[in-house]
Design an enzyme around this catalytic site. Structure first.
Site, PDB file in Angstrom:
ATOM      1  N   ASP A   1       1.423  -1.118  -0.265  1.00 32.92           N
ATOM      2  CA  ASP A   1       0.187   0.495  -0.219  1.00 32.92           C
ATOM      3  C   ASP A   1       1.011   1.012   0.066  1.00 32.92           C
ATOM      4  O   ASP A   1       2.144   1.418   0.588  1.00 32.92           O
ATOM      5  CB  ASP A   1      -0.875   0.315   1.428  1.00 32.92           C
TER       6      ASP A   1
ATOM      7  N   ASP B   1      -4.574  -1.184   5.278  1.00 30.32           N
ATOM      8  CA  ASP B   1      -4.865  -1.544   6.350  1.00 30.32           C
ATOM      9  C   ASP B   1      -6.048  -0.822   6.073  1.00 30.32           C
ATOM     10  O   ASP B   1      -7.201  -0.962   7.630  1.00 30.32           O
ATOM     11  CB  ASP B   1      -3.956   0.096   7.099  1.00 30.32           C
TER      12      ASP B   1
ATOM     13  N   ASP C   1      -8.605  -3.641   1.843  1.00 37.87           N
ATOM     14  CA  ASP C   1      -7.632  -4.962   2.049  1.00 37.87           C
ATOM     15  C   ASP C   1      -7.822  -6.658   2.114  1.00 37.87           C
ATOM     16  O   ASP C   1      -6.442  -7.671   2.324  1.00 37.87           O
ATOM     17  CB  ASP C   1      -6.631  -3.824   2.945  1.00 37.87           C
TER      18      ASP C   1
END
Length: 1035
Positions: free
Chosen positions: A387, A728, A732
């Site tokens: 990410d 997070d 996800d």
């Protein structure tokens, strides 16, 4: 006439509508995985229905009618209770928990444990066979019981470690139940959010979490943070207007669990619990199956090898024994003894402790491991899908550049921002800093004076927060400056105007003019200006100044930064006296012919440790792929700044720009890096995605949706990669669960992400992942060394049984003595290898190939069994024959003596000198020989332990004394041997006796030979890399 309802997929960051019709081929992307690894068809259909929305299109009246509610009065309590009983509480169904007893039993029967259970069963079978033939010895009963005890104790230990991680995970959950302000029975009530039902009218304000999916019917300056859905923290404006066909992108819907940053809003609940968008994604995660960890596969492979060797050797010698006219029952006992001798009893405990020690070490480095086996998986990682926001970056908007006086200045974007190097003496900066400070609604929460500025909590959106902290660091007390320049009127930023304006009294008592300050989209701000400030003086805004503005704006925008323009105007005192009343609705003051002062750009800057971490990944052969929901330009800028895209590598777009040609004219193979958007990815076939992943080493995926993150992970796994994924948000969780190792953020991470992950980064820092990779590689290396150390003595333990059967010698070493080696002298040294520091090349190797680079490979087995193992066996027999020879039995006289030796009725057996031996005397000599053999193995295992510190480097390069625990292990070996020989030597059931001191040193030359031989092996490996020697002698 109402339009037909359309169904949309969760393409949360896409710029266009995405119909599920386009996603029918979703399964094609799954890479042909088994049914358990994805939601079943009926579940998928059910998930689609949850987005069957048209509420964003309805008028307030239609909405009231649909849900049987009233915007003013809300639902009645009776109706609310009925709906709660029908739909259930407004909460996500928690993931199915494995019962604790099942978790415990899994620890008892997994991997090595099976081998030990089989060993214990065989021991008891052997005892039963002996009992039937009236020659029963309790040795096998003790051995079986001890094996079971080893399994139970190590199982309890592993279960305890896992439970500890689970408890830490539980502590992440919010302890205070969320409340909601609801209108029911025409009264405002605060109720637990779990009791909300569809049709409830709820009110939210800045700081509140949205308690369900709601359709807004009133909004005033409302902005929300959708990061738990999109992964990106840019504030999103919310209003009552229907602005987009896609319900996920329209501004009049608020989503469950997102946060209201500022303003107020009222909405009607349209979905609760699992039927919300967040609930839908959580359901998608629960349908994705977890894969077996690489270390679990390796242990299974090792168990198969050990079992195959044990059974093969056992069967060969069973047949040999039968052919040599042994009784069949005796041959079966031999078979069982050989199999048990091959079982590394202490290895289960060693592996469990090694994994636990590494998990503890990683916890100190901010990596919480939920599943012990995940420790090693991280070391095998060949692709990290990371990410951007919060992992590679600091997760806070920060002022990066300023443009004034026709110059671009670089601001300090480090964590404390104390080194601002730009020129602060200019009159233009004085004006710009004043606008930045005053034209800002963000405020520090009170009572934080002692907290460092950059760590203070701010009420306001991300951009305003960045500007507030920037001003506070450079100018001092911002709140005091605002008090001295009292605000008299304000127009907040909105998406229509694209500017924010405020009017202030000035702190100069001699200046009675009002100061109007404005900030916003640079092109809008420039339109409102007729002059520009240069070196503190106003000048006409001519073409050259406008061109300079556009050049700077394009340069900053091209860096992926968010750019704001700033201007001001002193309102003439004669037209706007101090008593003047400003009306922000009719706007009774000028908003044109202002003075343009400067530009300021912001970015969520990379963490300072990330570029080095990415560089280490590249050295270690790990591909780092950025997967983000952010804009491609911003994503590419961050990727370049942290090294995911190297400075010298260009994308197709870069080549086209450099050559001044269309992107379509560039040969894609010329580009070394690629930036792929979610829309492009949506149109790719699995084969095209595979080609992209194979041909480009440097890839950035931007504007991706949760499903696409899952598709990317599966694409990487099709390349036989071990994939680590960071995340997070709830969005996800499907990808986290699908990955070989899912890594959730401990600070910014949602509960759903933490539940789906195998590991939690307590500091949300990408650099911690690289630390984890090194630890994972180290544990694989150290487990290899431990297994090599453990297997070596197996030959020295096995050969006595084989010679006993074939040559008919008195038994050189018994099963109980072997057990004291495996569980007594060798346990602490085996664990000591877990503390061994990494060899110098650990982060310069390619990631291990999960199908080719095995924990126990052919080289390790051959070197341990046939090289060092045979040396140890010869050393053991040397001591054994020395003991017997000194007592009168020459080696040749021992051949085929077994039957007479073990016959209880013979008490006058003659040795080589004609001396007669009773049965008890022979038994005592057998115990002495067995004790001597035991000591010989122990002495040689000390040398084996030292050589196992490295696989390639010399011991002297690694350092003999760097790992102090090794020496604790060596001392423990000697103490255990001394206690068994001299402390418990009189306990006949243990088969030990007090040895003469000289027997302790007979095997020392063999120990030195083992050390020298291994140093020569390592030297030739280093001297001739890639040679036959390297390929066959490096394990």
């Amino acid at each position: 006439m109402r339009r037909k309802t359309e169904i949309y997929s969760v393409e949360l960051n896409g710029t266009k509508d995405v119909e599920l019709a386009d996603q029918k081929d979703d399964k094609k992307f799954k890479g042909g995985k088994n049914k358990d690894s994805e939601p079943n068809k009926s579940q998928e259909e059910e998930l689609k229905k949850e987005l069957d929305l048209d509420d964003h299109r309805l008028s307030n009246t239609d909405l009231e009618q649909k849900y049987g509610t009233n915007i003013i009065q809300g639902l009645s309590s009776i109706r609310a209770a009925e709906l709660l009983a029908r739909d259930g509480p407004n909460a996500l169904t928690p993931p199915k928990q494995t019962p604790e007893i099942i978790k415990f039993l899994k620890q008892m029967v997994g991997g090595f444990s099976i081998l030990l259970w089989i060993g214990a069963a065989l021991c008891w079978i052997a005892y039963v066979i002996q009992y039937v033939s009236s020659t029963a010895s309790l040795d096998n009963v003790y051995l079986g019981a001890i094996l079971v005890l080893v399994v139970i104790l190590t199982g309890i230990f592993a279960y305890y470690q896992e439970a500890k991680s689970t408890n830490i995970m539980a502590s992440f959950s919010k302890m205070i139940p969320q409340q909601a302000l609801v209108i029911r029975d025409a009264e405002k009530k605060i109720i637990p959010a779990e009791q909300l039902v569809v049709g409830d009218v709820v009110e939210i304000k800045g700081g509140d979490q949205i308690p369900a999916d709601i359709r807004l019917v009133f909004s005033q300056g409302c902005k929300v943070d959708n990061s738990s859905l999109t992964g990106e923290s840019e504030p999103q404006a919310r209003s009552t207007e229907f602005t987009h066909e896609n319900p996920l992108e329209t501004k009049n819907i608020g989503f469950y669990s997102t946060t209201c940053l500022e303003g107020t809003a009222t909405g009607i609940v349209i979905n609760t619990g699992d039927r919300t968008i967040i609930g839908r994604i959580a359901s998608l995660a629960s349908g994705v199956g977890s894969e077996k960890t690489p270390i679990a596969i390796e242990i299974e492979h090792f168990v198969h090898i050990v079992a195959a060797v044990a059974v093969s050797v056992g069967v060969i010698f069973f047949i040999t024994a039968v052919c040599m006219k042994y009784y069949v029952l005796d041959a079966i006992i031999f078979l069982i003894s050989i199999i048990v001798a091959n079982v590394p009893e202490g290895l289960l405990a060693t592996v469990t402790v090694t994994l636990s020690l590494t998990a503890k070490r990683m916890a100190k480095k901010n990596c919480l491991v939920k599943n012990l086996e995940a420790v090693e998986t991280l070391g095998s990682t060949s692709i990290i899908c990371s990410d951007k926001t919060g992992t590679l970056t600091q997760n806070r908007m920060t002022v990066a550049h300023l443009w004034f006086d026709n110059q671009i200045f670089v601001a300090d974007t480090s964590e404390n921002q104390t080194k601002q190097a730009f020129d602060q003496s200019s009159g233009t900066w004085a004006s710009l800093s004043k606008i930045i400070t005053l034209c800002n609604r963000a405020e520090f929460r009170p009572g934080q004076e002692s907290v460092p500025i950059m760590k203070r909590v701010v009420v306001g959106d991300a951009s305003e927060t960045a500007l507030l902290k920037f001003s506070e660091v450079i100018l001092g007390d911002v709140m005091d400056i605002r008090k001295r320049n009292h605000k008299v009127a304000e127009i907040p930023f909105n998406s229509t105007n694209k500017f924010q304006l405020s009017i202030h009294e000035t702190e100069d008592p001699n200046d009675k003019r009002f100061l109007m300050v404005m900030k916003g989209a640079p092109e809008r701000i420039l339109e409102k200006c007729s002059t520009i400030m240069i070196n503190g003086q106003e000048q006409p805004l001519d073409k050259s100044s406008a061109d300079a503005f556009h050049t700077a704006y394009m340069e900053l925008g091209g860096l992926g930064e968010r750019v704001l323009g700033f201007c001001h105007l002193y309102l003439p005192a004669d037209k706007f006296p101090q008593s003047y009343t400003f009306d922000v609705d009719s706007i009774n003051f000028p908003t044109s012919n202002l003075c343009f002062v400067g530009l300021l750009s912001m970015i969520d800057p990379p963490r300072s440790t990330v570029p080095d971490a990415v560089s280490k990944c590249r050295s270690a052969g790990i591909k780092v792929i950025m997967v983000t929901g952010d804009h491609p330009i911003t994503a590419k800028a961050i990727a370049k700044s942290v090294g995911i895209i190297s400075a010298n590598n260009e994308t197709v777009e870069d080549i086209a720009k450099r050559r001044n040609i269309a992107v379509e004219q560039v040969n894609k193979r010329e580009a070394k890096a690629a930036v792929v958007t979610g829309m492009e990815l949506k149109d790719m076939t699995p084969e095209q995605l595979d080609e992209l992943l194979i041909n480009y080493q440097e890839i950035v995926f931007a504007r991706t949706s949760p499903q696409q993150k899952l598709i990317i992970v599966e694409g990487c796994q099709r390349q036989d990669a071990v994939v680590a994924v960071t995340g997070d948000g709830v969005n996800d969780s499907p990808a986290l669960k699908k990955a070989d190792i899912g890594i959730a953020m401990g600070i910014a991470g949602s509960d759903a992400a933490k539940n789906a992950a195998d590991m939690v980064l307590l500091d949300d820092n990408f650099a911690s992942i690289v630390t984890g990779v090194e630890e994972g590689r180290l544990i694989f290396d150290n487990l290899k060394k431990t297994i090599a150390y453990t297997l070596t003595k197996n030959i020295a333990e096995l050969c006595p049984f084989l010679i006993y059967i074939v040559a008919g010698l008195p038994l050189p070493i018994g099963t109980i003595t072997i057990l004291f080696i495996d569980l007594g002298t060798d346990i602490i040294p085996s664990i000591a290898l877990a503390y061994e520091k990494a060899e110098s090349d650990i982060m310069n190797r390619k990631p291990r190939h999960k199908k080719k680079d095995r924990l126990v490979n052919k080289q390790l087995a051959i070197y341990s069994y046939l090289h060092i193992g045979l040396m140890q066996a010869l050393g053991g027999f040397l001591v054994y024959f020395t003991v017997y020879a000194q007592q009168g039995f020459w080696p040749t006289s021992l051949i085929n003596l077994r039957v007479s030796w073990e016959t209880d009725d013979i008490n006058d057996l003659e040795d080589s000198y004609g001396q007669e031996w009773t049965r008890y005397q022979r038994k005592y000599l057998e115990w002495t020989g067995s004790t001597a053999f035991f000591v010989a193995i122990m002495v040689q295992q000390i040398a084996d332990l030292i050589i196992r510190k490295t696989r390639r480097n010399s011991i002297f390069q690694q350092g003999l004394f760097r790992n102090k625990v090794i020496w604790v292990g060596i001392i423990s070996q000697i103490i255990v041997a001394l206690v068994l020989s001299y402390g418990l030597g009189s306990v006949t059931a243990l088969s030990f006796t007090m040895l003469r001191a000289q027997y302790w040193f007979v095997a020392v030359p063999h120990a030195i030979l083992i050390w020298v031989y291994d140093e020569m092996r390592k030297l030739f490996i280093r001297l001739y890399p890639g040679s036959w020697w390297d390929k066959n002698m490096y394990y």
